[in-house]
Structure formats: C-alpha cells, structure tokens
Motif scaffolding. Structure first.
Motif, PDB file in Angstrom:
ATOM      1  N   HIS A  64       0.781  -0.913   0.023  1.00 34.64           N
ATOM      2  CA  HIS A  64       0.157   0.056  -0.050  1.00 34.64           C
ATOM      3  C   HIS A  64       0.918   1.074  -0.265  1.00 34.64           C
ATOM      4  O   HIS A  64       0.227   2.407  -0.136  1.00 34.64           O
ATOM      5  CB  HIS A  64      -0.991   0.068   1.223  1.00 34.64           C
ATOM      6  CG  HIS A  64      -2.184  -0.918   1.127  1.00 34.64           C
ATOM      7  ND1 HIS A  64      -3.072  -0.776   0.343  1.00 34.64           N
ATOM      8  CD2 HIS A  64      -2.314  -2.118   1.628  1.00 34.64           C
ATOM      9  CE1 HIS A  64      -3.827  -1.787   0.336  1.00 34.64           C
ATOM     10  NE2 HIS A  64      -3.476  -2.608   1.175  1.00 34.64           N
ATOM     11  N   ASN A 112       0.826   4.187  -2.875  1.00 36.67           N
ATOM     12  CA  ASN A 112      -0.333   5.387  -3.069  1.00 36.67           C
ATOM     13  C   ASN A 112       0.080   6.662  -2.937  1.00 36.67           C
ATOM     14  O   ASN A 112      -0.378   7.578  -3.552  1.00 36.67           O
ATOM     15  CB  ASN A 112      -1.726   4.743  -2.394  1.00 36.67           C
ATOM     16  CG  ASN A 112      -2.130   3.284  -2.830  1.00 36.67           C
ATOM     17  OD1 ASN A 112      -2.518   3.336  -4.144  1.00 36.67           O
ATOM     18  ND2 ASN A 112      -2.140   2.498  -1.988  1.00 36.67           N
ATOM     19  N   GLY A 172      -5.090   0.319  -5.346  1.00 39.57           N
ATOM     20  CA  GLY A 172      -4.856   1.430  -4.589  1.00 39.57           C
ATOM     21  C   GLY A 172      -5.287   2.751  -5.128  1.00 39.57           C
ATOM     22  O   GLY A 172      -5.619   3.164  -6.449  1.00 39.57           O
TER      23      GLY A 172
END
Length: 272
Positions: A28, A31, A92
């Motif tokens: 993640h 992003n 994302g």
C-alpha cells in the motif's frame, strides 16, 4: 508482603510486525508516491511485448487484455499502443487516481489479483507487470485460470537491475546494509516458476529481455526512492540514504547521466 519500588514498571516491548503486515504495508506504500512513481519508474522495451506475443502464441492487437496491479499505467499504456483492448485492475486509491489522469481512454476498475472483478472466461491475456509478488498465488492462480478464456495466457514480468553491472551491484549492497533487509524479490534470477506458482498448476515458460535507459541522476534517485523498501522506512531514513548515494553516483557518472541496465524477467503460461 508486597514491596514497593521506586522504578515504574517497564513498558511492554512493542510487538514486531508480522510478515503479512509488512507485506501489506509495502503493497500500500505506493499510493502516497504515485506521482513520483509515474514520473521516474522505468518503462519496458518493445522486445518484451514481442516476447509476450511469442510465448502467448497470439498478437496483442485485438486481444482482450486485463493489466492487473496496473499502478500508474506504465505497462497498460504500452499494451494499449500495441492495439490491445485493455482494462486495468488496480487496488490502490493513489495509483488509480494517477492512472486516470494519465490514461483517460483506458478503463480502470478497482480490485486485485486475489479476487479479480472480471467475468469468467472473458480475457485473452492477463498481465502482471511488477505486481504478481503482491498476490497470494494460492488465490491468484485459480482466479487467473477462471478469468482466462481457453487458450488464453497469463504473463508475469519484472524489471530487475542487471547483476553484472558493478555499480548496480554495489548500490544493491548499500541499500541492503542501510535498511537492514534482504531485497531478494528484486534480484536477477529470483523469479522462477516454483516461486511464482508454488501450487504447480501453471506451466510457466520463462524468457529474459535485457535493456537499458539513460537518465539524469535526479531521476535515478527518484526511481529507487519510489520502491517500497524506501517508502515504508520513513522520509528521514530514505533521504539520508539518497543523499549519500548521490555522492557515489557523482563519482561514477561525472556528467550527471546514469545508465540504468535492466533484465526483464518474463514468465508466461497458457490456459489449456
């Protein structure tokens, strides 16, 4: 009888993050750095897509393709330019927003390889550019086989730094030492059928495509700084490494232009 102490009880040791938590955090991390990723990450050579067509046994032109884990659309744009009918799949928020700004005429849907938001037997080709290692193959392999049409193909590839270039090998060692981690996922030769598909359900065929690009030092530093190992370690730690790394690069490339050498590791499997 209980006795008192002048020392307060020690705080419990913080729990160490599990491997799954670390993996998720790294997945993640892109992003927040989507614009940096789009501007500085390397593209892919035309020879890669020639190899995809050869191993998939069909041309990209006119093929129904899903680019999974599409990110900012680096590979998607090239597939589209080859005449493929492409839909992007991206989990994302930041990456999907950057994708939409760059590729207004290519649809992007939210999802990931573990649970594809695509109809059964709907695709001629599934591509995973730099993204298969973020999936769980035990879930992603059955999903790929479900979505592919009979005779369709799954193509996985990674840009890896060429290991026989001395300055790149030295840089990899410095990164490992600075962050105290092993970067085996980006090592030449690390992507093998047995690691990509531990289940053995896929008949994967491999090919390597070597290429290079020349970029300013600033672009090279922004490129490596967009990798998840940098993004999860915090800005201060990443900045300290990049400042010192600039000194090493200035010594090797006094004209300020870095020649990055890559080997694209490609694996393709055809659905029976």
């Amino acid at each position: 009888m209980a006795t008192s102490s002048s020392h307060p009880p020690a705080d419990p040791a913080p729990a160490r993050a599990s491997a799954t938590e670390v993996h998720t955090a790294r997945a993640h991390s892109f992003n927040a750095a989507a614009a940096q990723y789009a501007a500085n990450r390397p593209s892919y050579p035309a020879a890669l897509f020639d190899a995809v067509e050869a191993l998939a046994r069909r041309p990209l032109a006119g093929a129904r393709v899903a680019d999974v884990g599409a990110g900012t659309g680096i590979a998607t744009a090239l597939l589209h330019a080859r005449g493929a009918d492409v839909v992007a799949v991206e989990p994302g928020d930041g990456m999907a927003a950057q994708f939409r700004r760059a590729l207004t005429d290519v649809p992007v849907v939210r999802g990931d390889g573990n649970r594809l938001p695509l109809a059964t037997s709907s695709m001629d080709l599934l591509t995973y550019a730099q993204s298969w290692h973020w999936t769980d193959p035990a879930r992603a392999v059955p999903e790929a086989l479900r979505v592919l049409r009979p005779g369709g193909a799954l193509a996985l590839w990674w840009n890896t730094s060429a290991p026989d270039v001395p300055w790149l090998a030295a840089q990899s060692v410095r990164i490992e030492r600075h962050f105290g981690i092993e970067r085996t996922g980006e090592r030449y030769g690390a992507f093998r059928p047995t690691t990509a598909d531990p289940t053995g359900a896929l008949d994967l065929t491999g090919r390597r495509v070597r290429w290079s690009r020349r970029v300013p030092v600033d672009v090279h530093l922004a490129n490596i700084g967009s990798h998840s190992v940098f993004l999860v370690q915090g800005a201060e730690s990443a900045a300290a490494f990049l400042a010192e790394e600039r000194r090493h690069l200035d010594a090797v490339f006094p004209d300020g232009i870095v020649e990055e050498a890559y080997v694209v590791e490609l694996m393709v499997a055809i659905r029976p």
